[in-house]
Scaffold this motif. Structure first.
Motif, PDB file in Angstrom:
ATOM      1  N   GLY A   1      46.678 -73.740 -53.575  1.00 21.95           N
ATOM      2  CA  GLY A   1      47.273 -73.228 -52.364  1.00 21.95           C
ATOM      3  C   GLY A   1      47.397 -74.389 -51.178  1.00 21.95           C
ATOM      4  O   GLY A   1      47.597 -73.997 -50.034  1.00 21.95           O
TER       5      GLY A   1
ATOM      6  N   LYS B   1      48.949 -65.857 -55.583  1.00 14.87           N
ATOM      7  CA  LYS B   1      47.754 -66.114 -54.760  1.00 14.87           C
ATOM      8  C   LYS B   1      47.156 -67.309 -55.413  1.00 14.87           C
ATOM      9  O   LYS B   1      47.680 -67.688 -56.456  1.00 14.87           O
TER      10      LYS B   1
ATOM     11  N   SER C   1      51.216 -72.746 -48.877  1.00 14.98           N
ATOM     12  CA  SER C   1      50.756 -71.393 -48.403  1.00 14.98           C
ATOM     13  C   SER C   1      52.028 -70.493 -48.176  1.00 14.98           C
ATOM     14  O   SER C   1      52.159 -69.352 -48.319  1.00 14.98           O
TER      15      SER C   1
ATOM     16  N   SER D   1      53.377 -67.161 -50.353  1.00 12.23           N
ATOM     17  CA  SER D   1      53.555 -65.986 -49.473  1.00 12.23           C
ATOM     18  C   SER D   1      54.780 -65.477 -49.561  1.00 12.23           C
ATOM     19  O   SER D   1      55.192 -64.046 -49.942  1.00 12.23           O
TER      20      SER D   1
END
Length: 526
Positions: A163, A186, A177, A181
């Motif tokens: 991430g 994840k 990130s 999203s």
């Protein structure tokens, strides 16, 4: 309906430069077969068993590099793997091209899918997601010394798994990130050994080597064609390309180049027009093309052969053979490719060097019918004189770049890594040299076409005549000075877009002409 290319099976099929490029360009899909997945999962279980037993194994339950004697508890082994990606992400400089970063991922999946690295299936699937969706990590160009593999660039390449880092996606650069999203994914949590498996290896070096193979191949093909056109323009002899000569010194590259150039000159009225002239031999830049271009071909072939071994190798460390045999070795060391890339870099530079000499030769005005500086009304016009200044500058720059990176080594890791390959620098440098050679060949293309024009109304063979016509659709004959930089840019586009080589194949196919040589297959990018 066009026949679809079957998918490439990572870990099971034999990877080549051509297949890797096809996957990167979306022409072929790469998947992990059920057989490879079984091996991956079995090997992953071995790593878990090692952690449970607690016997010290480098990189699984010990620290890295000079910290190899530091024991890591079972609970901390997962933290260790995420930390290594972050601590080793120390790259600097402009990001590498997205296609090279994508190649790195393709090559890493091929290596890990062999089932000797302890990687988790889920981790490989996430890397495949990045490849299939063109979500390409931003990888700084500088920071690798080529052993323990390409640590810094590979760390940046796989930061998005955690991430972290930045990613190029659908025309914009996002933080990971933001990307996760957007696509509702994840970050992963790496298990024991995974971080080390991801960042150990030669994929930065090998990805650059693939681009070297592709772009140098293009330069070599163009050099033979443009050289043949220059022979016609300057009324050079066809005899140095006879097979009877090269069979007595049978280097593969020499035979291939001589045969190709002789085929291009076949059926030429220009050749017949001066076959009884009193000149007995040409300058080396014309006469020795088989020997010089051929030597560069041999260097290219050497790199291709070594690269294909590397593309199908396991290059991380340690290697998990089975539960009772884990080997901490040095397969991450980039020396095998580093030396060959340096050799290919020199080979590329020499193609530019001899091309510059042919350009100079064309300007001298010593060939009957061809005016000095390739223009009749000189004095008020400088003709093509200053174009050779540019090729001289580029050829000189390339000579400076030919110092072999693999000749250098600076100890790292507090002396644990006391000899490194610098192969990453070799790869980047070789591509810089090739970029310059493409520009030199573009200028030779223009000067050869200008010299060729003075042979009219005589015709060359059908291939060279049609190539000349194609050039004239982009760059007109110069009767007086103009902004030649515009012509050079058109020439560079023709070289990079493979306009000329594609036309050669079209004509040969249409006219049923064979340009094959005994070694054509060797000198193809598979």
């Amino acid at each position: 309906m066009q026949k679809q290319t079957p998918p490439f099976l990572y870990g099971e099929h034999y990877l080549t430069a051509s297949i890797a490029l096809n996957i990167v360009r979306g022409k072929q899909k790469g998947i992990i077969s059920s057989l490879s997945r079984e091996k991956i999962n079995q090997n992953r279980q071995v790593v878990h068993n090692i952690v449970e037993k607690g016997d010290p194994v480098y990189g699984i339950n010990t620290g890295f590099g000079p910290l190899c004697t530091t024991s890591i508890s079972k609970e901390e082994t997962k933290i260790l793997q995420g930390n290594i990606l972050q601590s080793h992400s120390v790259g600097v400089g402009s990001p590498i091209a997205s296609d090279i970063a994508k190649l790195m991922m393709v090559l890493k999946v091929q290596s890990l899918a062999k089932g000797y690295s302890g990687i988790a299936e889920e981790t490989l699937d996430r890397i495949l997601w990045h490849i299939d969706n063109d979500a390409i990590p931003q990888v700084p160009s500088q920071g690798s010394v080529g052993a323990s593999g390409d640590l810094a660039p590979l760390s940046h390449l796989f930061l998005p798994l955690l991430g972290l880092g930045n990613v190029s996606y659908k025309g914009e650069v996002l933080t990971t990130s933001e990307l996760l999203s957007k696509v509702q994914l994840k970050p992963l949590h790496l298990g024991p050994k995974e971080g080390l498996a991801l960042i150990n290896g030669t994929q930065f070096i090998a990805a650059h080597a693939i681009k070297v193979i592709e772009r140098l191949h293009n330069c070599l093909a163009h050099a033979d064609i443009i050289g043949a056109m220059m022979i016609e323009g300057l009324q050079g002899s066809i005899k140095p390309f006879f097979k009877e000569l090269h069979q007595l010194r049978p280097f593969k590259g020499n035979i291939h180049v001589a045969s190709r150039i002789k085929s291009l000159l076949q059926g030429s009225e220009i050749m017949q027009d001066h076959q009884y002239c009193d000149r007995v031999q040409d300058p080396y830049s014309l006469r020795c093309m088989p020997q010089v271009h051929g030597a560069s071909r041999n260097a290219w072939l050497h790199l291709k052969e070594l690269l294909e071994i590397e593309l199908n190798a396991v290059t991380d460390n340690p290697i998990v053979i089975h539960e009772n045999l884990t080997i901490s070795g040095g397969s991450f060391h980039g020396q095998p490719l580093a030396m060959a890339i340096d050799y290919a870099c020199l080979a590329a530079s020499e193609i530019g060097n001899i091309s510059d000499r042919r350009i100079y030769l064309a300007l001298e005005g010593n060939s009957p019918g061809v005016p000095k500086l390739l223009m009749k009304n000189t004095g008020i016009n400088s003709g093509y004189m200053i174009l050779q200044y540019t090729t001289a500058a580029l050829a000189s720059e390339n000579k400076g770049l030919c110092f072999p990176s693999s000749a250098d080594s600076i100890p790292t890791s507090l002396g644990q890594e006391d000899h490194v390959s610098m192969g990453s620098i070799a790869g980047r440098k070789a591509l810089n040299v090739i970029e310059n050679v493409e520009k030199i060949l573009a200028i030779e293309l223009l000067t050869a076409a200008q010299a060729f024009e003075f042979r009219k109304p005589l015709k060359s063979g059908i291939i060279l005549d049609e190539i000349h016509q194609k050039i004239r659709t982009k760059v007109s004959f110069a009767q007086q000075d103009r902004v030649f930089a515009d012509d050079i840019e058109e020439g560079i586009k023709m070289i990079k877009n493979e306009t000329i080589t594609s036309l050669v194949h079209q004509i040969a196919s249409r006219e049923k002409l064979s340009l094959e040589t005994p070694y054509s297959q060797d000198f193809e990018v598979y």
